[in-house]
Design a protein around this motif. Structure first.
Motif, PDB file in Angstrom:
ATOM      1  N   LEU A  54       6.485   0.969  -6.200  1.00 28.53           N
ATOM      2  CA  LEU A  54       7.283   2.165  -6.613  1.00 28.53           C
ATOM      3  C   LEU A  54       6.720   2.863  -8.063  1.00 28.53           C
ATOM      4  CD1 LEU A  54      10.731   0.888  -5.833  1.00 28.53           C
ATOM      5  CD2 LEU A  54       9.862   2.811  -4.489  1.00 28.53           C
ATOM      6  N   ILE A  55       6.377   2.028  -8.758  1.00 27.27           N
ATOM      7  CA  ILE A  55       6.039   2.482 -10.195  1.00 27.27           C
ATOM      8  C   ILE A  55       4.629   3.118 -10.047  1.00 27.27           C
ATOM      9  CG2 ILE A  55       5.162   1.489 -12.388  1.00 27.27           C
ATOM     10  CD1 ILE A  55       7.408  -0.912 -12.223  1.00 27.27           C
ATOM     11  N   VAL A  56       3.793   2.534  -9.267  1.00 29.65           N
ATOM     12  CA  VAL A  56       2.475   3.120  -9.117  1.00 29.65           C
ATOM     13  C   VAL A  56       2.452   4.539  -8.516  1.00 29.65           C
ATOM     14  CG1 VAL A  56       0.225   2.780  -8.010  1.00 29.65           C
ATOM     15  CG2 VAL A  56       1.255   0.853  -9.039  1.00 29.65           C
ATOM     16  N   ALA A  57       3.305   4.637  -7.417  1.00 32.92           N
ATOM     17  CA  ALA A  57       3.627   6.032  -6.790  1.00 32.92           C
ATOM     18  C   ALA A  57       4.191   6.931  -7.645  1.00 32.92           C
ATOM     19  CB  ALA A  57       4.533   5.603  -5.465  1.00 32.92           C
ATOM     20  N   LEU A  58       5.045   6.542  -8.786  1.00 32.04           N
ATOM     21  CA  LEU A  58       5.558   7.458  -9.415  1.00 32.04           C
ATOM     22  C   LEU A  58       4.863   7.692 -10.804  1.00 32.04           C
ATOM     23  CD1 LEU A  58       9.346   6.421  -9.260  1.00 32.04           C
ATOM     24  CD2 LEU A  58       8.309   8.508  -8.170  1.00 32.04           C
ATOM     25  N   LEU A  59       4.188   6.816 -11.194  1.00 35.78           N
ATOM     26  CA  LEU A  59       3.139   6.923 -12.455  1.00 35.78           C
ATOM     27  C   LEU A  59       1.785   7.731 -12.134  1.00 35.78           C
ATOM     28  CD1 LEU A  59       3.511   3.620 -14.288  1.00 35.78           C
ATOM     29  CD2 LEU A  59       4.647   5.826 -14.834  1.00 35.78           C
ATOM     30  N   LEU A  60       1.412   7.634 -11.081  1.00 31.01           N
ATOM     31  CA  LEU A  60       0.071   8.725 -10.798  1.00 31.01           C
ATOM     32  C   LEU A  60       0.248   9.846 -11.136  1.00 31.01           C
ATOM     33  CD1 LEU A  60      -1.432   6.630  -7.368  1.00 31.01           C
ATOM     34  CD2 LEU A  60      -2.277   6.604  -9.939  1.00 31.01           C
ATOM     35  N   PRO A  61       1.387  10.617 -10.456  1.00 30.17           N
ATOM     36  CA  PRO A  61       1.505  11.799 -11.040  1.00 30.17           C
ATOM     37  C   PRO A  61       1.797  12.177 -12.322  1.00 30.17           C
ATOM     38  CG  PRO A  61       2.851  11.393  -9.061  1.00 30.17           C
ATOM     39  CD  PRO A  61       2.371   9.986  -9.512  1.00 30.17           C
ATOM     40  N   VAL A  62       2.243  11.132 -12.809  1.00 22.78           N
ATOM     41  CA  VAL A  62       2.724  11.387 -14.493  1.00 22.78           C
ATOM     42  C   VAL A  62       1.180  11.306 -15.204  1.00 22.78           C
ATOM     43  CG1 VAL A  62       3.636  10.281 -16.502  1.00 22.78           C
ATOM     44  CG2 VAL A  62       4.820  10.578 -14.412  1.00 22.78           C
ATOM     45  N   TYR A  63       0.099  10.465 -14.671  1.00 21.86           N
ATOM     46  CA  TYR A  63      -1.138  10.117 -15.279  1.00 21.86           C
ATOM     47  C   TYR A  63      -1.869  11.440 -15.213  1.00 21.86           C
ATOM     48  CZ  TYR A  63      -5.792   8.510 -15.844  1.00 21.86           C
ATOM     49  OH  TYR A  63      -7.116   8.409 -16.124  1.00 21.86           O
TER      50      TYR A  63
ATOM     51  N   THR B 297       2.126   8.952  -3.136  1.00 22.44           N
ATOM     52  CA  THR B 297       3.646   9.505  -3.830  1.00 22.44           C
ATOM     53  C   THR B 297       4.215  10.616  -2.758  1.00 22.44           C
ATOM     54  OG1 THR B 297       2.526   9.348  -6.149  1.00 22.44           O
ATOM     55  CG2 THR B 297       4.636  10.725  -5.810  1.00 22.44           C
ATOM     56  N   GLU B 298       3.190  11.057  -2.079  1.00 25.97           N
ATOM     57  CA  GLU B 298       3.816  11.924  -1.061  1.00 25.97           C
ATOM     58  C   GLU B 298       4.735  11.416   0.048  1.00 25.97           C
ATOM     59  OE1 GLU B 298       0.331  14.365   0.388  1.00 25.97           O
ATOM     60  OE2 GLU B 298       0.562  15.682  -1.303  1.00 25.97           O
ATOM     61  N   GLY B 299       3.995  10.300   0.505  1.00 25.26           N
ATOM     62  CA  GLY B 299       4.624   9.498   1.518  1.00 25.26           C
ATOM     63  C   GLY B 299       5.978   8.791   1.073  1.00 25.26           C
ATOM     64  N   LEU B 300       6.144   8.375  -0.308  1.00 27.75           N
ATOM     65  CA  LEU B 300       7.323   7.834  -1.014  1.00 27.75           C
ATOM     66  C   LEU B 300       8.419   8.833  -0.824  1.00 27.75           C
ATOM     67  CD1 LEU B 300       8.960   5.598  -2.124  1.00 27.75           C
ATOM     68  CD2 LEU B 300       7.793   6.199  -4.460  1.00 27.75           C
ATOM     69  N   VAL B 301       7.948  10.291  -1.350  1.00 19.89           N
ATOM     70  CA  VAL B 301       8.607  11.348  -1.518  1.00 19.89           C
ATOM     71  C   VAL B 301       9.459  11.820  -0.105  1.00 19.89           C
ATOM     72  CG1 VAL B 301       8.917  13.930  -2.046  1.00 19.89           C
ATOM     73  CG2 VAL B 301       7.875  12.214  -3.491  1.00 19.89           C
ATOM     74  N   ALA B 302       8.461  11.804   0.761  1.00 21.87           N
ATOM     75  CA  ALA B 302       8.800  12.265   2.282  1.00 21.87           C
ATOM     76  C   ALA B 302       9.885  10.927   2.926  1.00 21.87           C
ATOM     77  CB  ALA B 302       7.613  12.448   3.163  1.00 21.87           C
ATOM     78  N   PHE B 303       9.764   9.982   2.610  1.00 21.45           N
ATOM     79  CA  PHE B 303      10.571   8.956   2.943  1.00 21.45           C
ATOM     80  C   PHE B 303      11.910   8.734   2.387  1.00 21.45           C
ATOM     81  CE2 PHE B 303      12.306   4.468   2.584  1.00 21.45           C
ATOM     82  CZ  PHE B 303      12.684   4.198   3.782  1.00 21.45           C
ATOM     83  N   ALA B 304      11.834   9.198   0.778  1.00 20.33           N
ATOM     84  CA  ALA B 304      13.215   9.386   0.105  1.00 20.33           C
ATOM     85  C   ALA B 304      13.934  10.614   0.754  1.00 20.33           C
ATOM     86  CB  ALA B 304      12.863   9.422  -1.291  1.00 20.33           C
ATOM     87  N   ASP B 305      13.176  11.808   1.021  1.00 22.26           N
ATOM     88  CA  ASP B 305      13.816  12.973   1.543  1.00 22.26           C
ATOM     89  C   ASP B 305      14.435  12.459   2.930  1.00 22.26           C
ATOM     90  OD1 ASP B 305      13.242  14.327  -0.882  1.00 22.26           O
ATOM     91  OD2 ASP B 305      11.302  15.228   0.363  1.00 22.26           O
TER      92      ASP B 305
ATOM     93  N   ILE C 115       9.479 -13.904  -5.958  1.00 23.29           N
ATOM     94  CA  ILE C 115       8.828 -12.783  -6.961  1.00 23.29           C
ATOM     95  C   ILE C 115       7.738 -11.989  -6.275  1.00 23.29           C
ATOM     96  CG2 ILE C 115       7.182 -13.316  -8.738  1.00 23.29           C
ATOM     97  CD1 ILE C 115       8.906 -15.641  -9.598  1.00 23.29           C
ATOM     98  N   LEU C 116       6.921 -12.702  -5.363  1.00 20.25           N
ATOM     99  CA  LEU C 116       5.913 -11.670  -4.570  1.00 20.25           C
ATOM    100  C   LEU C 116       6.296 -10.359  -3.964  1.00 20.25           C
ATOM    101  CD1 LEU C 116       3.073 -11.507  -3.817  1.00 20.25           C
ATOM    102  CD2 LEU C 116       3.391 -12.943  -1.714  1.00 20.25           C
ATOM    103  N   ILE C 117       7.561 -10.638  -3.068  1.00 15.51           N
ATOM    104  CA  ILE C 117       8.268  -9.533  -2.674  1.00 15.51           C
ATOM    105  C   ILE C 117       8.662  -8.489  -3.541  1.00 15.51           C
ATOM    106  CG2 ILE C 117      10.193  -8.900  -1.193  1.00 15.51           C
ATOM    107  CD1 ILE C 117       9.913 -11.534   0.485  1.00 15.51           C
ATOM    108  N   ALA C 118       9.612  -8.932  -4.589  1.00 10.08           N
ATOM    109  CA  ALA C 118       9.949  -7.938  -5.537  1.00 10.08           C
ATOM    110  C   ALA C 118       8.809  -7.104  -6.447  1.00 10.08           C
ATOM    111  CB  ALA C 118      11.095  -8.671  -6.700  1.00 10.08           C
ATOM    112  N   GLY C 119       8.062  -8.224  -6.715  1.00 11.03           N
ATOM    113  CA  GLY C 119       6.866  -7.657  -7.541  1.00 11.03           C
ATOM    114  C   GLY C 119       6.153  -6.622  -6.828  1.00 11.03           C
ATOM    115  N   GLY C 120       5.843  -7.011  -5.537  1.00 15.25           N
ATOM    116  CA  GLY C 120       5.025  -5.915  -4.683  1.00 15.25           C
ATOM    117  C   GLY C 120       5.765  -4.581  -4.376  1.00 15.25           C
ATOM    118  N   LEU C 121       6.935  -4.747  -4.431  1.00 10.97           N
ATOM    119  CA  LEU C 121       7.913  -3.699  -4.042  1.00 10.97           C
ATOM    120  C   LEU C 121       7.788  -2.700  -5.091  1.00 10.97           C
ATOM    121  CD1 LEU C 121      10.003  -2.016  -2.310  1.00 10.97           C
ATOM    122  CD2 LEU C 121      11.643  -3.340  -2.958  1.00 10.97           C
ATOM    123  N   PHE C 122       8.148  -3.164  -6.094  1.00 11.07           N
ATOM    124  CA  PHE C 122       8.321  -2.372  -7.506  1.00 11.07           C
ATOM    125  C   PHE C 122       7.259  -1.890  -8.145  1.00 11.07           C
ATOM    126  CE2 PHE C 122      12.555  -4.884  -7.256  1.00 11.07           C
ATOM    127  CZ  PHE C 122      13.260  -3.736  -7.501  1.00 11.07           C
TER     128      PHE C 122
END
Length: 422
Positions: free
Chosen positions: A400-409, A221-229, A390-397
């Protein structure tokens, strides 16, 4: 070397009509331009005005951007109608006059302008072959060769119909290729657009929420947030650099033969792209060769014409080498086999055609087979690409979902632990 100058001219034609337009010539003197105009039209130049250098450059850009182009569909219809009327005994002048009126009435002004210029040329005593040759940007070289042969042998009506069918087959090949590319391009553009929306809008909002709740972020998640920033902060520069890189790539592809060859060579090594390029390229090559050989054009000239007409630099380079070998007395099939890059089945059938004297028939069979292959490929391409997409889209999303759901968990777990502690 002379500079390329732009002139506006008005010419009085022998039959009394007046033609005006723009002319670009690499001449030093205006007299040379005047003599060229009078030689081409067999008329008298009424006025000739040379554009200043800066105005000529601007006019050339504007002409390129806003010039009315003749569509291939209109070209095929023009050739077919002209051949049909001439076969029925209508004189060429009357046939062209009819096509001028018809093109204007159905809203094809670009084709009407070409037909009108050809009518003026014929009225001035220019032959049919030369009238077609004066419009190289409208009539492909293959079509002009067919017209020349028909004009010389008295089979012009037949060659016009043959040229119309050839143009229509080329339209179908191009349409099949575009159809094959539309679906994956649209899907990948949609995936990229959604991913950018998530990274640019959703992730920063979630990051602010996590910060307010003082959530501990996992490394993913930190890596995703840094990339988004980073993307949010430098988005204008990212877009600018992307646009510059794309523009440089497009310019290099259009102007550099080496870059074109490298691009096509790379695409010929990619699985799906290779199948598409081989089917479309060989359909184009065998179609042109079949038309030219059947019309009586010698093999060396046919290969050179085809080398100039083929946009695929991978095949164009090889066709040029094959033409050089054939001009030295080598057979086309052995040249293709030695140069490489051509499908083994096509080379074998061409070899059989050379040995049996039925080369035009073998090329026609190959052209029909590759057109059929391309048609089947286009219909099945969506099914072929679905698993990859499907593989590319599924892997990408999923990322994203795992990176955002781990902090929620983690937040939920902390809340549960605090409740149980009380």
């Amino acid at each position: 070397m002379s500079n390329l100058n732009t002139y506006y001219y008005r010419v009085l034609l022998p039959h009394g009509g007046v033609r005006s337009g723009l002319l670009r010539l690499a001449v030093k003197r205006d007299l040379s331009a005047r003599m060229r105009l009078e030689s081409d039209t067999e008329g008298t130049v009424i006025s000739l005005w040379k554009f200043p250098a800066w105005l000529g450059a601007i006019s050339n850009v504007l002409l390129h951007l806003f010039r009315r182009q003749v569509r291939n569909e209109d070209l095929a219809g023009f050739l077919r109608d002209l051949g049909l009327m001439m076969r029925a005994g209508v004189p060429a002048l009357d046939a062209l006059a009819t096509l001028v009126d018809e093109s204007n009435s159905v809203g094809h002004p670009a084709m009407a302008a070409v037909a009108r210029n050809m009518l003026d040329d014929l009225n001035a005593g220019v032959g049919m072959t030369e009238a077609f040759n004066r419009h190289p940007n409208v009539f492909p070289e293959t079509v002009r060769n067919l017209i020349s042969i028909g004009d010389q042998t008295g089979t012009l009506d037949k060659m016009l119909s043959e040229a119309a069918e050839h143009v229509e087959r080329m339209i179908n090949i191009k349409r099949d290729v575009k159809t094959a590319l539309i679906y994956p391009a649209f899907v990948f553009a949609t995936i990229i657009g959604v991913a950018i929306f998530w990274i640019y809008y959703v992730v920063p909002n979630m990051a602010r929420l996590f910060k307010q709740l003082q959530a501990k972020l996992p490394p993913i998640t930190e890596g995703l947030v840094a990339f988004a920033d980073l993307l949010s902060t430098h988005l204008p520069w990212v877009l600018l650099v992307t646009a510059i890189v794309v523009s440089i790539g497009v310019i290099a592809f259009r102007r550099s033969e080496r870059f074109q060859l490298a691009t096509y060579t790379l695409m010929h090594r990619l699985p799906i792209a290779r199948t598409l390029l081989v089917s479309s390229g060989m359909a184009h090559i065998t179609e042109h060769l079949s038309i030219l050989v059947r019309a009586g054009v010698d093999m060396v000239s046919s290969l050179r014409v085809l080398g100039r007409a083929t946009k695929n630099r991978y095949y164009r380079t090889r066709l040029i080498h094959v033409a050089e070998s054939v001009s030295r007395g080598e057979s086309m099939s052995s040249s293709m086999r030695r140069v490489g890059g051509f499908p083994a089945m096509a080379v074998r059938m061409i070899s059989v055609g050379e040995e049996s004297g039925s080369l035009d028939q073998q090329l026609s069979h190959l052209a029909a087979d590759y057109r059929k292959r391309l048609e089947v490929l286009v219909k099945s391409l969506a099914e072929i690409l679905k698993p990859l997409i499907i593989l590319i889209a599924g892997g990408l999303f999923l990322f994203l979902i795992v990176a955002l759901l781990l902090p929620v968990y983690d937040l939920v777990r902390q809340s549960v632990n605090q409740s149980m502690g009380r």
